[in-house]
Design a protein around this motif. Structure first.
Motif, PDB file in Angstrom:
ATOM      1  N   GLU A 147       0.835  -1.200   0.000  1.00  0.00           N
ATOM      2  CA  GLU A 147       0.000   0.000   0.000  1.00  0.00           C
ATOM      3  C   GLU A 147       0.873   1.255   0.000  1.00  0.00           C
ATOM      4  O   GLU A 147       0.558   2.248  -0.664  1.00  0.00           O
ATOM      5  CB  GLU A 147      -0.913  -0.010   1.221  1.00  0.00           C
ATOM      6  CG  GLU A 147      -1.894   1.149   1.295  1.00  0.00           C
ATOM      7  CD  GLU A 147      -2.988   1.089   0.236  1.00  0.00           C
ATOM      8  OE1 GLU A 147      -3.649   2.123   0.017  1.00  0.00           O
ATOM      9  OE2 GLU A 147      -3.166   0.020  -0.386  1.00  0.00           O
ATOM     10  N   MET A 148       1.977   1.198   0.725  1.00  0.00           N
ATOM     11  CA  MET A 148       2.906   2.327   0.775  1.00  0.00           C
ATOM     12  C   MET A 148       3.472   2.630  -0.605  1.00  0.00           C
ATOM     13  O   MET A 148       3.480   3.786  -1.048  1.00  0.00           O
ATOM     14  CB  MET A 148       4.025   2.012   1.777  1.00  0.00           C
ATOM     15  CG  MET A 148       5.135   3.026   1.849  1.00  0.00           C
ATOM     16  SD  MET A 148       6.539   2.639   0.758  1.00  0.00           S
ATOM     17  CE  MET A 148       7.122   1.112   1.475  1.00  0.00           C
ATOM     18  N   ILE A 149       3.919   1.607  -1.312  1.00  0.00           N
ATOM     19  CA  ILE A 149       4.482   1.819  -2.653  1.00  0.00           C
ATOM     20  C   ILE A 149       3.418   2.362  -3.597  1.00  0.00           C
ATOM     21  O   ILE A 149       3.669   3.279  -4.388  1.00  0.00           O
ATOM     22  CB  ILE A 149       5.090   0.510  -3.192  1.00  0.00           C
ATOM     23  CG1 ILE A 149       6.369   0.170  -2.421  1.00  0.00           C
ATOM     24  CG2 ILE A 149       5.413   0.645  -4.689  1.00  0.00           C
ATOM     25  CD1 ILE A 149       7.053  -1.083  -2.889  1.00  0.00           C
ATOM     26  N   LYS A 150       2.214   1.814  -3.507  1.00  0.00           N
ATOM     27  CA  LYS A 150       1.132   2.259  -4.393  1.00  0.00           C
ATOM     28  C   LYS A 150       0.832   3.744  -4.198  1.00  0.00           C
ATOM     29  O   LYS A 150       0.730   4.506  -5.168  1.00  0.00           O
ATOM     30  CB  LYS A 150      -0.129   1.439  -4.133  1.00  0.00           C
ATOM     31  CG  LYS A 150      -1.291   1.793  -5.051  1.00  0.00           C
ATOM     32  CD  LYS A 150      -2.560   1.042  -4.684  1.00  0.00           C
ATOM     33  CE  LYS A 150      -3.239   1.706  -3.507  1.00  0.00           C
ATOM     34  NZ  LYS A 150      -4.568   1.111  -3.206  1.00  0.00           N
ATOM     35  N   ARG A 151       0.720   4.163  -2.952  1.00  0.00           N
ATOM     36  CA  ARG A 151       0.359   5.558  -2.682  1.00  0.00           C
ATOM     37  C   ARG A 151       1.480   6.517  -3.064  1.00  0.00           C
ATOM     38  O   ARG A 151       1.226   7.592  -3.619  1.00  0.00           O
ATOM     39  CB  ARG A 151      -0.002   5.727  -1.204  1.00  0.00           C
ATOM     40  CG  ARG A 151      -1.260   4.990  -0.800  1.00  0.00           C
ATOM     41  CD  ARG A 151      -1.696   5.390   0.589  1.00  0.00           C
ATOM     42  NE  ARG A 151      -2.768   4.539   1.071  1.00  0.00           N
ATOM     43  CZ  ARG A 151      -3.485   4.792   2.162  1.00  0.00           C
ATOM     44  NH1 ARG A 151      -3.224   5.877   2.869  1.00  0.00           N
ATOM     45  NH2 ARG A 151      -4.437   3.970   2.555  1.00  0.00           N
ATOM     46  N   TYR A 182       8.679  -6.827  -7.527  1.00  0.00           N
ATOM     47  CA  TYR A 182       7.405  -7.259  -8.126  1.00  0.00           C
ATOM     48  C   TYR A 182       6.509  -6.051  -8.414  1.00  0.00           C
ATOM     49  O   TYR A 182       5.916  -5.942  -9.496  1.00  0.00           O
ATOM     50  CB  TYR A 182       6.691  -8.229  -7.188  1.00  0.00           C
ATOM     51  CG  TYR A 182       5.345  -8.681  -7.696  1.00  0.00           C
ATOM     52  CD1 TYR A 182       5.236  -9.723  -8.612  1.00  0.00           C
ATOM     53  CD2 TYR A 182       4.173  -8.049  -7.271  1.00  0.00           C
ATOM     54  CE1 TYR A 182       4.003 -10.130  -9.088  1.00  0.00           C
ATOM     55  CE2 TYR A 182       2.934  -8.448  -7.750  1.00  0.00           C
ATOM     56  CZ  TYR A 182       2.855  -9.492  -8.653  1.00  0.00           C
ATOM     57  OH  TYR A 182       1.630  -9.885  -9.130  1.00  0.00           O
ATOM     58  N   GLU A 183       6.403  -5.138  -7.429  1.00  0.00           N
ATOM     59  CA  GLU A 183       5.565  -3.959  -7.618  1.00  0.00           C
ATOM     60  C   GLU A 183       6.111  -3.080  -8.747  1.00  0.00           C
ATOM     61  O   GLU A 183       5.349  -2.528  -9.539  1.00  0.00           O
ATOM     62  CB  GLU A 183       5.497  -3.150  -6.316  1.00  0.00           C
ATOM     63  CG  GLU A 183       4.742  -3.826  -5.191  1.00  0.00           C
ATOM     64  CD  GLU A 183       3.267  -3.975  -5.487  1.00  0.00           C
ATOM     65  OE1 GLU A 183       2.662  -3.005  -5.983  1.00  0.00           O
ATOM     66  OE2 GLU A 183       2.720  -5.067  -5.244  1.00  0.00           O
ATOM     67  N   MET A 184       7.432  -2.962  -8.844  1.00  0.00           N
ATOM     68  CA  MET A 184       8.047  -2.108  -9.853  1.00  0.00           C
ATOM     69  C   MET A 184       7.796  -2.627 -11.266  1.00  0.00           C
ATOM     70  O   MET A 184       7.430  -1.867 -12.168  1.00  0.00           O
ATOM     71  CB  MET A 184       9.556  -2.014  -9.619  1.00  0.00           C
ATOM     72  CG  MET A 184       9.963  -1.209  -8.403  1.00  0.00           C
ATOM     73  SD  MET A 184      11.724  -1.424  -8.020  1.00  0.00           S
ATOM     74  CE  MET A 184      12.490  -0.736  -9.490  1.00  0.00           C
TER      75      MET A 184
END
Length: 287
Positions: A147-151, A182-184
């Motif tokens: 959630e931190m990376i998304k925001r 993975y998020e990147m």
């Protein structure tokens, strides 16, 4: 040229299970989250020096001399630039009551410096379900991390900027890097330049500042989620709640837990029940 921000993060709350503040084992915190602050890369050096000087102003009369004395007793070298004052010790209820002026003034100076340099406060977390069944600390950590990376990615996308993350070293370091990669790449979080850098907080003034802020976020989130269990934390809400709210971006603690009904709701239910009960009694009498 694309602007680059550095985000400094630490943990607040606790990722383990929570039952109640009075429970003999699972009593630490009803919330877990990650938080800190963000700064434009070209202002990081200035802020680091500011925080180093701020610590000297606050602790030169006792804490620093004591730390130097203990190092000498152990025949160790004392290096002021590597000396750390933990946020949990600085931001206790006792300290805030006893040294309110020093702590509120220094905290406001710290936050003002971050915002004046073009930065902002940031935190994200979630209230944990009460109990130990099906609680998974790693999943709790990963949930806040994703959630931190998304925001942050959304925030810096709006600013046409990119960012790097520096975090206090964590035992899940490999999992954190894998999750970030993975998020990147799989989730196309293009504003994040590289997987988080994990460091020793003693060597980074900026990470120490994130630790101080997380000590505040932890008290505020506890009071917001379970005020009846920690009325003593109201003092943090009173002195820091509005200031944090003004300086933050895209921050909150997600709370999907069912809330107890308010007194007026209970009164309405009671009135409705009594009314229905009277109608039933009246109908019986008619029969």
């Amino acid at each position: 040229m694309t602007k680059i921000y550095i985000v400094y993060l630490d943990e607040f709350g606790h990722d383990g299970p929570y039952i109640s503040k009075d429970h003999p084992k699972h009593c630490t915190h009803p919330v877990f989250g990650l938080g800190g602050f963000a700064l434009p890369a070209n202002r990081v050096r200035d802020f680091s020096h500011f925080f180093f000087k701020l610590k000297q102003q606050l602790f030169n009369s006792y804490d620093i001399p004591e730390a130097r004395k203990k190092a000498q007793e152990k025949n160790e070298k004392f290096q002021l630039s590597c000396w750390e004052k933990k946020g949990s010790k600085q931001y206790s209820v006792t300290n805030l009551i006893k040294y309110k002026g020093y702590i509120t003034t220094s905290t406001n100076r710290m936050i003002n410096k971050i915002t004046s340099f073009g930065g902002f406060l940031f935190y994200v977390g979630e209230a944990k379900r009460v109990g130990i069944e099906q609680h998974n600390p790693q999943m709790t950590y990963k949930s806040s991390f994703k959630e931190m990376i998304k925001r942050l990615d959304n925030e810096f996308k709006n600013q046409d900027a990119q960012f790097l993350i520096f975090m206090d070293d964590h035992e899940m370091r490999n999992e954190i890097v894998k999750e970030a990669i993975y998020e990147m790449h799989n989730m196309e979080k293009y504003q994040l330049l590289e997987a988080p850098v994990q460091v020793d907080s003693k060597l980074y003034q900026t990470i120490q500042c994130a630790d101080w802020l997380c000590a505040i976020y932890g008290k505020l989130s506890f009071y917001d989620v379970a005020p009846e269990c920690c009325s003593e934390y109201e003092i943090f809400k009173r002195y820091f709640g509005d200031r944090v709210a003004e300086a933050q971006k895209r921050s909150n603690v997600r709370n999907t837990l069912p809330k107890p009904p308010k007194q007026d709701q209970l009164d309405n239910l009671l009135q409705k029940f009594n009314k229905n009960d009277k109608i039933k009694s009246f109908n019986k009498c008619k029969q």
